[in-house]
Design an enzyme around this catalytic site. Structure first.
Site, PDB file in Angstrom:
ATOM      1  N   ASP A 110     113.866  68.297  98.554  1.00  0.00           N
ATOM      2  CA  ASP A 110     113.648  67.574  97.301  1.00  0.00           C
ATOM      3  C   ASP A 110     114.708  67.935  96.265  1.00  0.00           C
ATOM      4  O   ASP A 110     115.366  67.075  95.685  1.00  0.00           O
ATOM      5  CB  ASP A 110     112.264  67.924  96.738  1.00  0.00           C
ATOM      6  CG  ASP A 110     111.293  66.764  96.827  1.00  0.00           C
ATOM      7  OD1 ASP A 110     111.737  65.611  96.793  1.00  0.00           O
ATOM      8  OD2 ASP A 110     110.090  67.022  96.919  1.00  0.00           O
ATOM      9  N   GLU A 135     112.355  63.194  89.459  1.00  0.00           N
ATOM     10  CA  GLU A 135     111.065  63.837  89.677  1.00  0.00           C
ATOM     11  C   GLU A 135     111.093  65.346  89.446  1.00  0.00           C
ATOM     12  O   GLU A 135     110.122  65.925  88.983  1.00  0.00           O
ATOM     13  CB  GLU A 135     110.592  63.537  91.104  1.00  0.00           C
ATOM     14  CG  GLU A 135     109.178  63.988  91.382  1.00  0.00           C
ATOM     15  CD  GLU A 135     108.671  63.489  92.721  1.00  0.00           C
ATOM     16  OE1 GLU A 135     107.453  63.597  92.944  1.00  0.00           O
ATOM     17  OE2 GLU A 135     109.473  63.004  93.529  1.00  0.00           O
ATOM     18  N   ASP A 197     114.027  58.898  92.820  1.00  0.00           N
ATOM     19  CA  ASP A 197     113.044  59.664  93.587  1.00  0.00           C
ATOM     20  C   ASP A 197     113.805  60.297  94.734  1.00  0.00           C
ATOM     21  O   ASP A 197     114.233  59.604  95.664  1.00  0.00           O
ATOM     22  CB  ASP A 197     111.926  58.765  94.119  1.00  0.00           C
ATOM     23  CG  ASP A 197     110.732  59.581  94.617  1.00  0.00           C
ATOM     24  OD1 ASP A 197     110.940  60.742  95.017  1.00  0.00           O
ATOM     25  OD2 ASP A 197     109.606  59.059  94.596  1.00  0.00           O
ATOM     26  N   ILE A 199     113.004  62.302  97.250  1.00  0.00           N
ATOM     27  CA  ILE A 199     112.351  62.029  98.527  1.00  0.00           C
ATOM     28  C   ILE A 199     111.070  61.280  98.222  1.00  0.00           C
ATOM     29  O   ILE A 199     110.070  61.860  97.786  1.00  0.00           O
ATOM     30  CB  ILE A 199     112.026  63.315  99.326  1.00  0.00           C
ATOM     31  CG1 ILE A 199     113.296  64.069  99.701  1.00  0.00           C
ATOM     32  CG2 ILE A 199     111.241  62.954 100.593  1.00  0.00           C
ATOM     33  CD1 ILE A 199     113.046  65.328 100.506  1.00  0.00           C
ATOM     34  N   ASP A 200     111.100  59.977  98.419  1.00  0.00           N
ATOM     35  CA  ASP A 200     109.916  59.146  98.217  1.00  0.00           C
ATOM     36  C   ASP A 200     109.181  59.051  99.546  1.00  0.00           C
ATOM     37  O   ASP A 200     109.745  58.599 100.539  1.00  0.00           O
ATOM     38  CB  ASP A 200     110.335  57.756  97.735  1.00  0.00           C
ATOM     39  CG  ASP A 200     109.135  56.868  97.458  1.00  0.00           C
ATOM     40  OD1 ASP A 200     108.136  57.380  96.928  1.00  0.00           O
ATOM     41  OD2 ASP A 200     109.195  55.672  97.776  1.00  0.00           O
ATOM     42  N   THR A 202     106.683  61.891 100.673  1.00  0.00           N
ATOM     43  CA  THR A 202     106.702  63.276 101.161  1.00  0.00           C
ATOM     44  C   THR A 202     105.887  63.447 102.438  1.00  0.00           C
ATOM     45  O   THR A 202     106.303  64.153 103.362  1.00  0.00           O
ATOM     46  CB  THR A 202     106.175  64.232 100.074  1.00  0.00           C
ATOM     47  OG1 THR A 202     106.982  64.087  98.903  1.00  0.00           O
ATOM     48  CG2 THR A 202     106.223  65.671 100.546  1.00  0.00           C
ATOM     49  N   HIS A 296      96.631  57.618  99.133  1.00  0.00           N
ATOM     50  CA  HIS A 296      97.592  57.014  98.221  1.00  0.00           C
ATOM     51  C   HIS A 296      97.223  55.593  97.821  1.00  0.00           C
ATOM     52  O   HIS A 296      97.833  55.032  96.916  1.00  0.00           O
ATOM     53  CB  HIS A 296      98.990  57.004  98.859  1.00  0.00           C
ATOM     54  CG  HIS A 296      99.547  58.368  99.081  1.00  0.00           C
ATOM     55  ND1 HIS A 296     100.662  58.599  99.852  1.00  0.00           N
ATOM     56  CD2 HIS A 296      99.135  59.582  98.643  1.00  0.00           C
ATOM     57  CE1 HIS A 296     100.924  59.901  99.879  1.00  0.00           C
ATOM     58  NE2 HIS A 296     100.017  60.511  99.161  1.00  0.00           N
ATOM     59  N   SER A 320     106.419  55.329 101.657  1.00  0.00           N
ATOM     60  CA  SER A 320     107.576  55.251 100.773  1.00  0.00           C
ATOM     61  C   SER A 320     107.986  53.823 100.434  1.00  0.00           C
ATOM     62  O   SER A 320     107.377  52.842 100.874  1.00  0.00           O
ATOM     63  CB  SER A 320     108.774  55.994 101.382  1.00  0.00           C
ATOM     64  OG  SER A 320     109.471  55.202 102.324  1.00  0.00           O
ATOM     65  N   LYS A 323     108.792  50.303 102.449  1.00  0.00           N
ATOM     66  CA  LYS A 323     108.002  49.059 102.496  1.00  0.00           C
ATOM     67  C   LYS A 323     108.702  47.943 101.726  1.00  0.00           C
ATOM     68  O   LYS A 323     108.703  46.788 102.154  1.00  0.00           O
ATOM     69  CB  LYS A 323     106.607  49.306 101.908  1.00  0.00           C
ATOM     70  CG  LYS A 323     105.729  50.225 102.737  1.00  0.00           C
ATOM     71  CD  LYS A 323     104.323  50.306 102.184  1.00  0.00           C
ATOM     72  CE  LYS A 323     104.219  51.156 100.933  1.00  0.00           C
ATOM     73  NZ  LYS A 323     104.484  52.587 101.166  1.00  0.00           N
ATOM     74  N   ARG A 337      99.721  47.587  96.681  1.00  0.00           N
ATOM     75  CA  ARG A 337      99.605  48.997  96.301  1.00  0.00           C
ATOM     76  C   ARG A 337      98.533  49.124  95.229  1.00  0.00           C
ATOM     77  O   ARG A 337      98.707  48.645  94.100  1.00  0.00           O
ATOM     78  CB  ARG A 337     100.927  49.558  95.790  1.00  0.00           C
ATOM     79  CG  ARG A 337     100.822  51.027  95.342  1.00  0.00           C
ATOM     80  CD  ARG A 337     102.160  51.572  94.899  1.00  0.00           C
ATOM     81  NE  ARG A 337     102.064  52.881  94.298  1.00  0.00           N
ATOM     82  CZ  ARG A 337     102.106  54.037  94.969  1.00  0.00           C
ATOM     83  NH1 ARG A 337     102.226  54.026  96.280  1.00  0.00           N
ATOM     84  NH2 ARG A 337     102.022  55.183  94.335  1.00  0.00           N
ATOM     85  N   ASP A 349     109.018  55.450  91.446  1.00  0.00           N
ATOM     86  CA  ASP A 349     108.328  55.001  92.651  1.00  0.00           C
ATOM     87  C   ASP A 349     108.535  53.520  92.944  1.00  0.00           C
ATOM     88  O   ASP A 349     108.176  53.050  94.034  1.00  0.00           O
ATOM     89  CB  ASP A 349     106.826  55.264  92.538  1.00  0.00           C
ATOM     90  CG  ASP A 349     106.482  56.734  92.662  1.00  0.00           C
ATOM     91  OD1 ASP A 349     107.185  57.442  93.414  1.00  0.00           O
ATOM     92  OD2 ASP A 349     105.519  57.179  92.021  1.00  0.00           O
TER      93      ASP A 349
END
Length: 415
Positions: A110, A135, A197, A199-200, A202, A296, A320, A323, A337, A349
């Site tokens: 990260d 982030e 981000d 690492i979107d 995790t 999520h 992540s 999509k 979402r 995000d």
């Protein structure tokens, strides 16, 4: 001697001077400790070299892209970060790590990803005030007991820079902390702000599945550019619920600039190809993306929406902003979402993914049909959830979403 990026001097100045030095690259600033499993490196000789950001910018300028230099630098930044992340993920999977703890390899990745993105942007496009909304910050790394992880981050970042071969610099530990804190900007409606981000996804990163390095540019409060590096996403259409493919070519880089459309190319270098969302108008033939993790997203609600639309295909659940990329190239027709109550969406995000979809001909809104507003700082203020689809399906989708939300709220009030 390679330039050393320290705490008190501006990174951009040091990077610029480092680029001009003709001297050979120096060794890392301290003897590297024994290599832990997550620091394994592939030979740089086996990796194809991408065109330089400057050359890519010249090519983009010729096509009339007003953000050509920024796009080239953004692609370079996420590609460099993806190199670090891919190495770490491979060894996380092998070692069986399944949690993001303070000293875990995923934490190192990260921070390392954010540092490398900040470095690349400063090197190639930062000519004035540099603003990065990201982030991570260095607070935890400045605490007593964090010396080991700080050393790991410093070493891994420097190894990645050496292995890539683009920049003739090395970071000190203080330089690492300073670079991380480049991401503490609050953004807002004025000026330019990069949004990252590092690492979107995790959980997907830990499982060895999908994740993304997501980078966007805000200009006067509007997203004008976005790139998504998806190291595990195939260049061809995904064909199963984990977002994997039976094809051999894996690693996709999506990009979009306002008014210029969206493209995908190999993360390791290939000619960009224009992409567009699918244009089906019958929801029965649609498939939809949602978060892999039930923690999520409210899968019950998205299932109700799909039922109202008459969708027959099962949901495609991947982690992540990959999509968004898959939707933009037509792998599916709808993205839903709906986080659980109390969750507040962050701009990093969705900023990069949303412009990739809209420039591919899609629409991204909240559950009430409002455009997403990225100009209000680090968070999105929106109605309930986020939906994305093509222009044909959006009216039907909005109707189904609002009916399903109303029914859910009524059922909750009876409890």
């Amino acid at each position: 001697m390679a330039a050393r990026v320290g705490l008190l001097l501006p990174h951009a100045l040091l990077v610029s001077s480092a680029r001009a030095l003709p001297t050979p690259r120096a060794r890392l600033p301290y003897p590297p400790p024994p290599i832990p499993t997550y620091r394994r490196r592939a030979s740089s000789a086996s990796r194809p070299r991408r065109a330089s950001p400057r050359l890519l910018a010249v090519r983009a300028m010729a096509s009339g892209n007003p953000y050509a230099a920024e796009l080239a630098a953004a692609k370079k930044a996420v590609t460099l970060a993806a190199r670090l992340c891919k190495t770490v993920q491979q060894d996380i999977v092998h070692s069986g790590v399944q949690a993001k703890a303070d000293k875990s390899p995923v934490t190192v990745a990260d921070y390392g990803s954010q540092i490398l993105v900040s470095l690349a942007l400063k090197m190639d496009v930062a000519s004035g005030p540099f603003s990065l909304v990201a982030e991570e910050d260095s607070e935890e790394l400045r605490k007593e007991g964090a010396e080991e992880i700080l050393e790991d981050i410093t070493d891994l970042v420097n190894e990645t820079i050496v292995d890539d071969g683009s920049y003739n610099i090395s970071f000190t530990k203080e330089g690492i902390l300073s670079a991380i804190d480049d991401g503490k900007s609050e953004g807002g409606p004025s000026g330019r702000h990069w949004v990252l981000d590092p690492i979107d996804g995790t959980k997907g990163f830990l499982r060895g599945h999908q994740y993304a390095i997501a980078l966007a540019l805000l200009d006067e409060g509007k997203v004008v550019l976005g790139v998504l590096a998806c190291p595990n996403l195939p260049l061809s259409s995904i064909n199963n619920l984990n977002g994997n493919s039976s094809g051999d070519q894996v690693g996709a880089l999506f990009s979009a600039t306002i008014g210029c459309g969206a493209e995908v190319e190999s993360l390791y270098g290939s000619p960009p190809q224009k992409i567009s969302v699918c244009f089906i108008d019958n929801p029965v033939n649609a498939s939809f993306f949602e978060s892999y993790e039930s923690a999520h997203s409210m899968h019950d609600l998205t299932g109700s929406i799909a039922e109202k639309l008459g969708v027959q295909a099962p949901p495609v659940r991947i982690d992540s902003q990959a999509k968004y990329g898959a939707l933009a190239r037509g792998d599916g027709a709808i993205y839903l979402r709906f986080p659980h109550k109390g969750y507040r969406e962050k701009i990093w995000d969705h900023a990069a993914g949303s412009i990739v979809v809209t420039e591919a001909g899609g629409i991204v809104t909240d559950a009430a049909g409002n455009d997403l507003d990225f100009s209000k700082g680090r968070f999105l203020d929106l109605d309930t959830g986020i939906i994305a689809t093509n222009k044909n399906l959006m009216p039907l989708l909005l109707k189904a979403v609002q009916e399903a939300i109303k029914e859910t709220n009524q059922a909750t009030s009876l409890l």
